[in-house]
Enzyme design. Structure first.
Site, PDB file in Angstrom:
ATOM      1  N   THR A  87      43.098 -84.002 -63.100  1.00 14.12           N
ATOM      2  CA  THR A  87      42.433 -82.797 -63.609  1.00 14.12           C
ATOM      3  C   THR A  87      43.407 -81.785 -64.225  1.00 14.12           C
ATOM      4  OG1 THR A  87      42.666 -81.729 -61.469  1.00 14.12           O
ATOM      5  CG2 THR A  87      40.605 -82.923 -61.861  1.00 14.12           C
ATOM      6  N   LYS A  88      44.692 -82.036 -64.131  1.00 14.41           N
ATOM      7  CA  LYS A  88      45.663 -81.022 -64.530  1.00 14.41           C
ATOM      8  C   LYS A  88      45.854 -80.959 -66.063  1.00 14.41           C
ATOM      9  CE  LYS A  88      46.260 -79.466 -60.350  1.00 14.41           C
ATOM     10  NZ  LYS A  88      46.470 -80.313 -59.248  1.00 14.41           N
ATOM     11  N   ASN A  89      46.583 -79.950 -66.548  1.00 15.53           N
ATOM     12  CA  ASN A  89      46.706 -79.727 -68.005  1.00 15.53           C
ATOM     13  C   ASN A  89      47.336 -80.914 -68.729  1.00 15.53           C
ATOM     14  OD1 ASN A  89      45.896 -77.207 -67.083  1.00 15.53           O
ATOM     15  ND2 ASN A  89      47.095 -76.100 -68.624  1.00 15.53           N
TER      16      ASN A  89
END
Ligand SMILES: *Cc1c(COP(=O)(O)O)cnc(C)c1O
Length: 385
Positions: A183-185
């Site tokens: 889910t991270k950038n």
């Protein structure tokens, strides 16, 4: 109303990532090797960090960092209640004691003014978390660390790429942990990176791979050597070349991702700032947030429903949301071990009951944003007092 469910945070992965991963699978080396080394170099160069060590998660990076810094039983580590459990679990892993300090009302980041009263003879470190990608007040934290001879270890899981007073998070003279969770950038499915001074990273590298004094992959290179020595009982935290190949493509796309994130945030701010029911997130003037999350706060006194029902109403309108985070002191393990009560950290807990994270990722279309904005306004209007 929207026809299909909009999930909260799918990864932005395309054909470029798929071919980069396939390419690695067609070579003779699929685990830690040349791709991982290249990812470390390019990641450090992107930020302007002195060095980088790729690992298999941010949790692994934080754990490795604490061991590298020599933090263990009898030590206390200052951190925030407004974070994911991993930031605090790692303090438990090394046998140290987490000491929570409440957050600031605007950013929900650790409040430097509350750190000093929490210090004891046993305090060794401060572990700040850049919540939602908004940098913590690093100058104040550094000043405290200098006066009281503490180390600072940053949880930058949300802070790629964030800037504090013009400089990227991850470029200072200390260890900083990044996450490449799905889910991270930037994602490698699972993965993490530790940045910091080269001599510390050298030690961290040994600790993160069985405590072995040299890399496995170099042993099998031409002219390599079978000999290694175990100098400490280390962990198994290395990143694979499959992950690194994915990470390299994502790193090249990161600036584009960030531009899209900022454009979406601008649309949200425009749409929600005139509502009496909603409080928008802010960005202080001396920082640049990575905008990992867009966290709305409900003015619950103006609503007939709770935050939980607000989320259910959005789900009925096919909008997926989330809550970041259930404060650490509300989890049974921590509540029971340390006897913490919800209102021991009133800013964190009071805000927790009002938080709703809206979808924020580069794959959102203008149509998606329009649907989200309409659904939020509809629920706010329907249930206004
Ligand atoms: C995601 C996250 C982590 C853990 O990252 P992993 O790469 O999944 O180990 C740590 N801290 C915070 C604040 C996070 O959001």
């Amino acid at each position: 109303m929207r026809e299909t469910f909009l999930s909260f945070s799918p990864p932005t992965v395309g054909e470029q990532e798929i071919s980069a991963v396939s390419e690695v699978l067609r070579t003779a080396w699929i685990t830690t090797g040349p791709r991982t080394a290249q990812f470390e170099r390019e990641f450090a160069a992107f930020l302007g960090a002195s060095g980088a060590l790729a690992l298999n998660s941010c949790t692994a990076a934080l754990h490795t960092a604490l061991v590298t810094l020599g933090i263990g039983p009898g030590d206390e580590v200052i951190t925030t209640p407004m974070t994911f459990a991993a930031s605090v679990n790692v303090i438990e892993h090394v046998g140290a004691r987490p000491v929570l300090v409440d957050v600031q009302p605007d950013t929900l980041n650790i409040d430097p003014a509350r750190i000093e009263p929490a210090l004891t003879q046993r305090t060794r470190a401060i572990l700040p978390v850049h919540y939602a990608g908004h940098p913590v007040d690093l100058d104040s934290i550094d000043e405290l660390a200098r006066i009281h001879r503490l180390v600072v270890l940053e949880d930058a899981a949300h802070a790629l790429p964030s800037r504090y007073r013009g400089r990227h998070i991850g470029t200072g003279d200390r260890l900083v942990a990044f996450s490449f969770y799905a889910t991270k950038n930037l994602t490698t499915a699972e993965g993490g990176m530790l940045t910091g001074p080269r001599d510390w990273l050298e030690q961290a590298k040994v600790i993160s791979l069985h405590g072995m004094s040299r890399d496995a992959w170099k042993r099998y290179e031409k002219g390599g050597n079978w000999f290694y020595e175990v100098v400490t009982p280390g962990f198994k935290y290395n990143m694979t070349d499959i992950q690194a190949a994915l990470g390299l493509v994502q790193l090249h796309r990161l600036s584009g991702f960030q531009a899209r994130r900022r454009a979406i945030v601008a649309q949200y701010q425009e749409a929600f700032s005139r509502s009496d029911v909603l409080q928008c997130p802010t960005e202080r003037s001396d920082v640049e947030s990575a905008w990992h999350l867009y966290v709305l706060r409900l003015r619950t006194e103006t609503l007939r429903i709770s935050r939980d029902s607000f989320i259910q109403e959005l789900a009925k309108r096919n909008i997926g949301t989330s809550v970041h985070f259930i404060p650490i002191h509300a989890h049974p393990y921590y509540r029971e071990k340390y006897g913490w009560k919800p209102m021991d950290f009133p800013v964190a807990y009071g805000n927790y009951e009002r938080l709703v994270s809206l979808p924020l990722h580069p794959g959102l279309t203008d149509r998606d944003i329009q649907d989200i904005v309409e659904a939020v306004w509809d629920v706010a209007d329907c249930f206004k007092r």
